[in-house]
Design a protein around this motif. Sequence first.
Motif, PDB file in Angstrom:
ATOM      1  N   THR A  70       0.813  -1.201   0.068  1.00  0.00           N
ATOM      2  CA  THR A  70      -0.257   0.008  -0.248  1.00  0.00           C
ATOM      3  C   THR A  70       0.783   0.720  -0.015  1.00  0.00           C
ATOM      4  O   THR A  70       1.754   1.288   0.693  1.00  0.00           O
ATOM      5  CB  THR A  70      -1.408  -0.071   1.239  1.00  0.00           C
ATOM      6  OG1 THR A  70      -1.531  -1.436   1.243  1.00  0.00           O
ATOM      7  CG2 THR A  70      -1.809   1.078   1.542  1.00  0.00           C
ATOM      8  N   ASP A  89      -2.228   7.218   5.063  1.00  0.00           N
ATOM      9  CA  ASP A  89      -3.465   6.305   4.531  1.00  0.00           C
ATOM     10  C   ASP A  89      -3.965   7.100   3.310  1.00  0.00           C
ATOM     11  O   ASP A  89      -3.529   6.259   2.534  1.00  0.00           O
ATOM     12  CB  ASP A  89      -3.736   5.017   5.118  1.00  0.00           C
ATOM     13  CG  ASP A  89      -3.599   4.590   6.433  1.00  0.00           C
ATOM     14  OD1 ASP A  89      -2.264   4.389   6.765  1.00  0.00           O
ATOM     15  OD2 ASP A  89      -4.497   3.755   7.206  1.00  0.00           O
ATOM     16  N   GLU A  90      -4.492   7.515   3.393  1.00  0.00           N
ATOM     17  CA  GLU A  90      -4.881   8.186   2.379  1.00  0.00           C
ATOM     18  C   GLU A  90      -5.490   9.514   3.085  1.00  0.00           C
ATOM     19  O   GLU A  90      -6.094  10.487   3.574  1.00  0.00           O
ATOM     20  CB  GLU A  90      -6.547   7.624   2.139  1.00  0.00           C
ATOM     21  CG  GLU A  90      -6.638   6.284   1.701  1.00  0.00           C
ATOM     22  CD  GLU A  90      -8.468   5.316   1.749  1.00  0.00           C
ATOM     23  OE1 GLU A  90      -9.351   6.255   1.171  1.00  0.00           O
ATOM     24  OE2 GLU A  90      -7.893   3.945   1.687  1.00  0.00           O
TER      25      GLU A  90
END
Length: 139
Positions: A70, A89-90
């Motif tokens: 990821t 993460d996002e």
Amino acid sequence: MSRQFATFTVAGARYGIDVLRVQEALRNQARTAVPLAPPGIAGLVNLRGQVVMLLDLRTRLGLEPLGEDTEPMMVVVQVDGEAISLLVDEIGDVMDVEDDQFEAPPDTLPPTLRGVILGAYKLDHGLLLALDVDRATAA
């Protein structure tokens, strides 16, 4: 009164930083490791000629590192006049929140997280945890 927060997710939780503290949000950049750096320092990145420290927010929050498959994102914030990049993460959206939606940090937060959260905004679709950038980036 209304406030604007730049939002992002880490381990499924939604966090926000006052939009005035955010310089930019971008994809993960090539980084240079810093030998003997404390945990949480993910390296240094070169952003258009400016060398910026990269902090892994997962490590700072006491969470497991993101899986190798990821690719994290970066939120570049201003702390004491210096740019610091946070690995998240996002990236989310910019959200408007009202002061009357704000509450103290939930008792259910782990102690490592409670120290860096200013509080939580109750939204129709869950909580927005307001990150204390100064404490989250302190060594």
